[in-house]
Design a protein around this motif. Structure first.
Motif, PDB file in Angstrom:
ATOM      1  N   HIS A  87       0.850  -1.196   0.000  1.00 43.35           N
ATOM      2  CA  HIS A  87       0.000   0.000   0.000  1.00 43.35           C
ATOM      3  C   HIS A  87       0.880   1.239   0.000  1.00 43.35           C
ATOM      4  O   HIS A  87       1.852   1.307   0.751  1.00 43.35           O
ATOM      5  CB  HIS A  87      -0.904   0.027   1.242  1.00 43.35           C
ATOM      6  N   ASP A  95       0.546   5.711  -0.406  1.00 45.53           N
ATOM      7  CA  ASP A  95      -0.357   6.857  -0.530  1.00 45.53           C
ATOM      8  C   ASP A  95       0.209   7.955  -1.431  1.00 45.53           C
ATOM      9  O   ASP A  95      -0.361   9.020  -1.539  1.00 45.53           O
ATOM     10  CB  ASP A  95      -0.713   7.429   0.842  1.00 45.53           C
ATOM     11  N   ASN A  96       1.315   7.683  -2.105  1.00 47.25           N
ATOM     12  CA  ASN A  96       1.934   8.686  -2.956  1.00 47.25           C
ATOM     13  C   ASN A  96       1.810   8.273  -4.418  1.00 47.25           C
ATOM     14  O   ASN A  96       2.480   7.345  -4.878  1.00 47.25           O
ATOM     15  CB  ASN A  96       3.411   8.857  -2.566  1.00 47.25           C
ATOM     16  N   GLN A  97       0.937   8.976  -5.145  1.00 51.41           N
ATOM     17  CA  GLN A  97       0.691   8.646  -6.551  1.00 51.41           C
ATOM     18  C   GLN A  97       1.956   8.768  -7.401  1.00 51.41           C
ATOM     19  O   GLN A  97       2.193   7.959  -8.295  1.00 51.41           O
ATOM     20  CB  GLN A  97      -0.398   9.571  -7.124  1.00 51.41           C
ATOM     21  N   ARG A 100      -7.370   9.821  15.759  1.00 55.97           N
ATOM     22  CA  ARG A 100      -6.623   9.134  14.692  1.00 55.97           C
ATOM     23  C   ARG A 100      -5.748   8.034  15.280  1.00 55.97           C
ATOM     24  O   ARG A 100      -5.630   6.949  14.709  1.00 55.97           O
ATOM     25  CB  ARG A 100      -5.777  10.152  13.937  1.00 55.97           C
ATOM     26  N   HIS A 104      -2.927   1.730  -4.312  1.00 58.12           N
ATOM     27  CA  HIS A 104      -2.986   3.074  -3.748  1.00 58.12           C
ATOM     28  C   HIS A 104      -3.888   3.069  -2.523  1.00 58.12           C
ATOM     29  O   HIS A 104      -4.963   2.484  -2.519  1.00 58.12           O
ATOM     30  CB  HIS A 104      -3.512   4.090  -4.761  1.00 58.12           C
ATOM     31  N   THR A 105      -3.416   3.698  -1.469  1.00 61.52           N
ATOM     32  CA  THR A 105      -4.165   3.825  -0.223  1.00 61.52           C
ATOM     33  C   THR A 105      -4.279   5.295   0.107  1.00 61.52           C
ATOM     34  O   THR A 105      -3.277   6.019   0.049  1.00 61.52           O
ATOM     35  CB  THR A 105      -3.438   3.078   0.922  1.00 61.52           C
ATOM     36  N   ARG A 106      -5.470   5.729   0.444  1.00 62.49           N
ATOM     37  CA  ARG A 106      -5.661   7.128   0.822  1.00 62.49           C
ATOM     38  C   ARG A 106      -4.796   7.440   2.050  1.00 62.49           C
ATOM     39  O   ARG A 106      -4.582   6.584   2.907  1.00 62.49           O
ATOM     40  CB  ARG A 106      -7.127   7.390   1.174  1.00 62.49           C
ATOM     41  N   SER A 107      -4.324   8.659   2.121  1.00 62.06           N
ATOM     42  CA  SER A 107      -3.470   9.073   3.242  1.00 62.06           C
ATOM     43  C   SER A 107      -4.155   8.846   4.578  1.00 62.06           C
ATOM     44  O   SER A 107      -3.507   8.496   5.567  1.00 62.06           O
ATOM     45  CB  SER A 107      -3.088  10.544   3.101  1.00 62.06           C
ATOM     46  N   GLU A 108      -5.475   9.027   4.630  1.00 62.92           N
ATOM     47  CA  GLU A 108      -6.213   8.851   5.881  1.00 62.92           C
ATOM     48  C   GLU A 108      -6.213   7.399   6.355  1.00 62.92           C
ATOM     49  O   GLU A 108      -6.451   7.118   7.518  1.00 62.92           O
ATOM     50  CB  GLU A 108      -7.671   9.308   5.726  1.00 62.92           C
ATOM     51  N   GLU A 109      -5.952   6.472   5.436  1.00 60.36           N
ATOM     52  CA  GLU A 109      -5.961   5.042   5.769  1.00 60.36           C
ATOM     53  C   GLU A 109      -4.558   4.483   6.012  1.00 60.36           C
ATOM     54  O   GLU A 109      -4.408   3.297   6.266  1.00 60.36           O
ATOM     55  CB  GLU A 109      -6.624   4.251   4.635  1.00 60.36           C
ATOM     56  N   GLN A 110      -3.547   5.320   5.921  1.00 58.87           N
ATOM     57  CA  GLN A 110      -2.162   4.873   6.028  1.00 58.87           C
ATOM     58  C   GLN A 110      -1.825   4.555   7.483  1.00 58.87           C
ATOM     59  O   GLN A 110      -1.692   5.450   8.313  1.00 58.87           O
ATOM     60  CB  GLN A 110      -1.237   5.942   5.455  1.00 58.87           C
TER      61      GLN A 110
END
Length: 148
Positions: free
Chosen positions: A72, A74-76, A133, A114-120
């Protein structure tokens, strides 16, 4: 560039095996990076090596691996470096790392998601977070306070 004193980034990762947190690591980068994609990509390389080691260990003890490990990110931009050879012309300084991760993805050992930053989940190791959080991430990691 998370550190206000020396502008070095802190990276981190956690690896799950069958839903269990096995290794995790947090590390302050030894040099100042020019971009967040570079830092993310260096971390992807470290995680890829860790995943390769775990996969080889499991095969060695008689547990063959049937599917890809999921990485995973979060950086495209870092993910595009893996999948798009056009980016390599602008990223020669991370060429060795790039080839290592691309090879692992190409042969099917690693699947990049890809994982959203909020899910990292690794943010708990690298960032200052608010209480809600922290609770969310601890719950996802199955961590609990043994003294509560």
């Amino acid at each position: 560039a998370g550190c206000p004193i020396d502008r070095r980034s802190t990276s981190g990762y956690c690896v799950f095996l069958g839903g269990n947190l096995v290794p995790w690591k947090t590390k302050k980068q030894p040099i100042v990076s020019c971009s967040s994609a570079e830092v993310e990509y260096q971390t992807m390389t470290n995680v890829s090596g860790e995943l390769q080691w775990i996969r080889m260990l499991l095969v060695e003890i008689g547990l063959p691996i049937q599917r890809s490990s999921i990485l995973h990110c979060d950086n495209q931009s870092a993910m595009h470096i893996v999948s798009n050879p056009v980016f390599h012309e602008r990223t020669k300084h991370i060429e060795v790392d790039c080839h290592f991760v691309r090879e692992k993805v190409k042969c099917g050992d690693i699947q990049l998601v890809h994982t959203r930053s909020e899910e990292q989940l690794a943010d708990i190791f690298t960032k200052t977070l608010r209480s809600a959080r922290i609770s969310y991430i601890c719950n996802k990691l199955d961590l609990f306070n043994i003294y509560a």
